[in-house]
Scaffold this motif. Structure first.
Motif, PDB file in Angstrom:
ATOM      1  N   GLN A  15      -5.203   0.974  -2.207  1.00  0.00           N
ATOM      2  CA  GLN A  15      -4.938   2.384  -2.559  1.00  0.00           C
ATOM      3  C   GLN A  15      -5.878   2.708  -3.950  1.00  0.00           C
ATOM      4  O   GLN A  15      -5.142   2.282  -5.097  1.00  0.00           O
ATOM      5  N   HIS A  56      -6.877   5.132  -5.841  1.00  0.00           N
ATOM      6  CA  HIS A  56      -7.012   6.421  -6.152  1.00  0.00           C
ATOM      7  C   HIS A  56      -6.209   6.837  -7.610  1.00  0.00           C
ATOM      8  O   HIS A  56      -5.358   6.086  -7.927  1.00  0.00           O
ATOM      9  N   LYS A  57      -6.296   8.130  -7.957  1.00  0.00           N
ATOM     10  CA  LYS A  57      -5.523   8.153  -9.171  1.00  0.00           C
ATOM     11  C   LYS A  57      -3.920   8.010  -9.310  1.00  0.00           C
ATOM     12  O   LYS A  57      -3.515   7.688 -10.156  1.00  0.00           O
ATOM     13  N   ASN A  58      -3.594   8.325  -8.100  1.00  0.00           N
ATOM     14  CA  ASN A  58      -1.867   7.985  -8.051  1.00  0.00           C
ATOM     15  C   ASN A  58      -1.433   6.708  -7.839  1.00  0.00           C
ATOM     16  O   ASN A  58      -0.484   6.492  -8.494  1.00  0.00           O
ATOM     17  N   GLU A  85     -11.705   5.686  -5.780  1.00  0.00           N
ATOM     18  CA  GLU A  85     -12.224   7.253  -5.782  1.00  0.00           C
ATOM     19  C   GLU A  85     -12.573   7.773  -7.228  1.00  0.00           C
ATOM     20  O   GLU A  85     -12.095   7.214  -8.355  1.00  0.00           O
ATOM     21  N   MET A 138       6.641   1.741  -6.325  1.00  0.00           N
ATOM     22  CA  MET A 138       7.581   2.340  -7.458  1.00  0.00           C
ATOM     23  C   MET A 138       9.017   1.615  -7.561  1.00  0.00           C
ATOM     24  O   MET A 138       9.569   1.628  -8.683  1.00  0.00           O
ATOM     25  N   ALA A 141      -1.256   6.380 -11.625  1.00  0.00           N
ATOM     26  CA  ALA A 141       0.054   7.028 -12.046  1.00  0.00           C
ATOM     27  C   ALA A 141       1.429   6.005 -11.762  1.00  0.00           C
ATOM     28  O   ALA A 141       2.112   5.909 -12.653  1.00  0.00           O
ATOM     29  N   VAL A 142       1.418   5.403 -10.556  1.00  0.00           N
ATOM     30  CA  VAL A 142       2.470   4.708 -10.125  1.00  0.00           C
ATOM     31  C   VAL A 142       2.546   3.480 -10.925  1.00  0.00           C
ATOM     32  O   VAL A 142       3.531   2.972 -11.592  1.00  0.00           O
ATOM     33  N   ALA A 150       1.406   3.087 -14.099  1.00  0.00           N
ATOM     34  CA  ALA A 150       1.881   3.302 -15.330  1.00  0.00           C
ATOM     35  C   ALA A 150       3.368   3.617 -15.545  1.00  0.00           C
ATOM     36  O   ALA A 150       3.983   3.274 -16.338  1.00  0.00           O
ATOM     37  N   LEU A 151       3.919   4.367 -14.385  1.00  0.00           N
ATOM     38  CA  LEU A 151       5.345   4.526 -14.311  1.00  0.00           C
ATOM     39  C   LEU A 151       5.935   3.044 -14.382  1.00  0.00           C
ATOM     40  O   LEU A 151       7.214   3.035 -14.627  1.00  0.00           O
ATOM     41  N   ASP A 189       0.878  -1.192  -0.013  1.00  0.00           N
ATOM     42  CA  ASP A 189      -0.054   0.123   0.161  1.00  0.00           C
ATOM     43  C   ASP A 189       1.010   1.202  -0.203  1.00  0.00           C
ATOM     44  O   ASP A 189       0.374   2.420   0.086  1.00  0.00           O
ATOM     45  N   LEU A 190       2.220   1.053   0.159  1.00  0.00           N
ATOM     46  CA  LEU A 190       2.981   2.222   0.043  1.00  0.00           C
ATOM     47  C   LEU A 190       3.353   2.423  -1.325  1.00  0.00           C
ATOM     48  O   LEU A 190       4.254   1.650  -1.959  1.00  0.00           O
ATOM     49  N   LEU A 191       3.285   3.509  -2.022  1.00  0.00           N
ATOM     50  CA  LEU A 191       3.342   3.813  -3.480  1.00  0.00           C
ATOM     51  C   LEU A 191       4.775   3.932  -3.766  1.00  0.00           C
ATOM     52  O   LEU A 191       5.210   3.359  -4.830  1.00  0.00           O
ATOM     53  N   SER A 192       5.462   4.641  -2.865  1.00  0.00           N
ATOM     54  CA  SER A 192       6.996   4.645  -3.022  1.00  0.00           C
ATOM     55  C   SER A 192       7.594   3.295  -3.202  1.00  0.00           C
ATOM     56  O   SER A 192       8.572   3.005  -4.054  1.00  0.00           O
TER      57      SER A 192
END
Lengths: 304, 110
Positions: free
Chosen positions: B50, B52-54, B76, B37, B57-58, B60-61, B31-34
């Protein structure tokens, strides 16, 4: 003239990005022509003529005390007091701008006041530059020209990676909707350039962490993405408030993020260590006026 | 294993089904996006709460192909649209992270 298509189908986006991404200090003139209190108006008139300028800031110890404009000189000539010292006739209440302000605020100032230029002060209230409407126009024209050349090159099939390019993305405090868009865009650009996947991932990780750091901790700032022939550079600059304990911030797991930020999945204390880990060069400068983090990625191994 | 096969095998409902049906090569639960990543493998499934939009983003990256939301999390606003733009599948499951990770692991072993 060839008609160019809108980049990414978003009219005016490039222009908007340009204006939003620039700050006054990026555009102002720093090679200053100044005079001191005791200088005569006659001497100042000489300075104006020599340097083809129409205003001279009066300073002592880098502090701005006033300004003498072309109008003051004309009045002095008419009133026969051209040998008087600047101190006697300078305008003392000068409207100044802060070098960290976004460029849009300078544009507003030019609209609001009848002046042709504004002295610019740094965080220590010292005179650091001067900005004229010409500086702004020239900078925007140069940037637009560059953008057009880039577009033309990509249309003409000329390899875009041979050109050096600088892109700027604004990052706003606590705007989690905006966060991630710069890194996603950067990733796509690198992919188009045919950069190898593992390297793209490293750049993307750093760009994302930089964006998130600014979104979570700073008052806002920008992410600058520079593509060179042999390297990619990322620079994250913000307007403050600075990192209290930079050494601790570099330790994995150290975080000052709030519960709310953590509940979103951020603030794990891995941001800065992650950026350092994935980059070939890393630097961190911080102070109350802002933080600047730079990460460099080599495009091939034989770069020293 | 292809994304569509995973969708059939696991107790999941698809919330965003507009994706390229590519091969899944791994998975990551966090659940930790860092952390995601930095460590998630590419062409993978992300098991997380998690929504949401971020997260998109993660994903996709990091070249994550599927976001699998646990405990019937409702995403969300904007997350599904963002995932559609990126061509990332979003599934939701009533199971918790541990349970679905086990099922996913077993499916990927096949």
């Amino acid at each position: 003239m060839k008609i160019l298509p809108e980049p990414d189908g978003q009219p005016g986006l490039v222009f908007l990005e340009l204006i939003q991404g620039l700050r006054i200090r990026d555009v102002m003139t720093t090679g200053l022509i100044t005079a001191c209190l005791s200088d005569s108006l006659c001497r100042i008139r000489g300075l104006m003529k020599e340097n083809r300028i129409s205003g001279v800031p009066i300073v002592a110890d880098r502090r701005l005390l006033g300004i003498i404009s072309l109008e003051d000189i004309m009045n002095a000539l008419a009133g026969h007091y051209i040998e008087d010292p600047a101190e006697k006739h300078m305008t003392r209440s000068v409207v100044t701008l802060d070098e960290n302000m976004p460029l849009t605020m300078a544009v507003d100032a030019f609209e609001k006041y009848p002046f042709n230029r504004f002295p610019v002060l740094n965080e220590s209230q010292e005179l650091s530059g001067i900005i004229s409407s010409r500086d702004i126009t020239m900078r925007l024209l140069t940037e637009m020209n560059r953008e057009f050349r880039r577009l033309e090159a990509s249309l003409g099939g000329k390899p875009a990676e041979l050109e050096e390019s600088v892109r700027r993305y604004p990052v706003r405090k606590h705007d989690f909707t905006l966060a991630g868009t710069a890194s996603t865009t950067i990733k796509k650009i690198l992919k188009e350039k045919g950069i190898e996947g593992a390297l793209i991932r490293r750049v993307a990780v750093a760009a994302y962490e930089m964006e998130m750091n600014q979104t979570v901790h700073s008052l806002g700032g920008e992410l600058v993405f520079i593509c060179r022939k042999d390297r990619v550079e990322l620079i994250a600059r913000d307007f403050g408030p600075g990192i209290d304990d930079p050494e601790a911030a570099m330790r994995e797991g150290y975080s000052t993020a709030t519960e709310w930020i953590r509940s979103l999945g951020f603030g794990a204390g891995m941001g800065l260590p992650n950026i350092k880990k994935v980059s070939d060069e890393f630097s961190l400068k911080t102070g109350p006026g802002g933080t600047e983090i730079a990460a460099v990625f080599y495009l091939n191994d034989n770069v020293t | 294993m292809k994304i569509s096969e995973l969708e059939k095998k696991l107790p999941v409902t698809s919330l965003q089904g507009e994706y390229e049906d590519s091969e899944i090569r791994g998975a990551y639960t966090s659940d930790l996006l860092s952390d995601v990543m930095a460590h998630a493998p590419d062409s993978s499934v992300l098991v997380t709460i998690q929504g949401h939009k971020n997260t998109v983003a993660v994903a996709a990256l990091a070249d994550i192909k599927v976001i699998l939301l646990c405990n019937n999390r409702t995403p969300e606003d904007g997350m599904i649209a963002a995932a559609r733009d990126e061509g990332i599948a979003v599934f939701v499951t009533p199971e918790n992270q541990f349970k679905i990770s086990c099922l996913l692991g077993a499916a990927l072993q096949e």
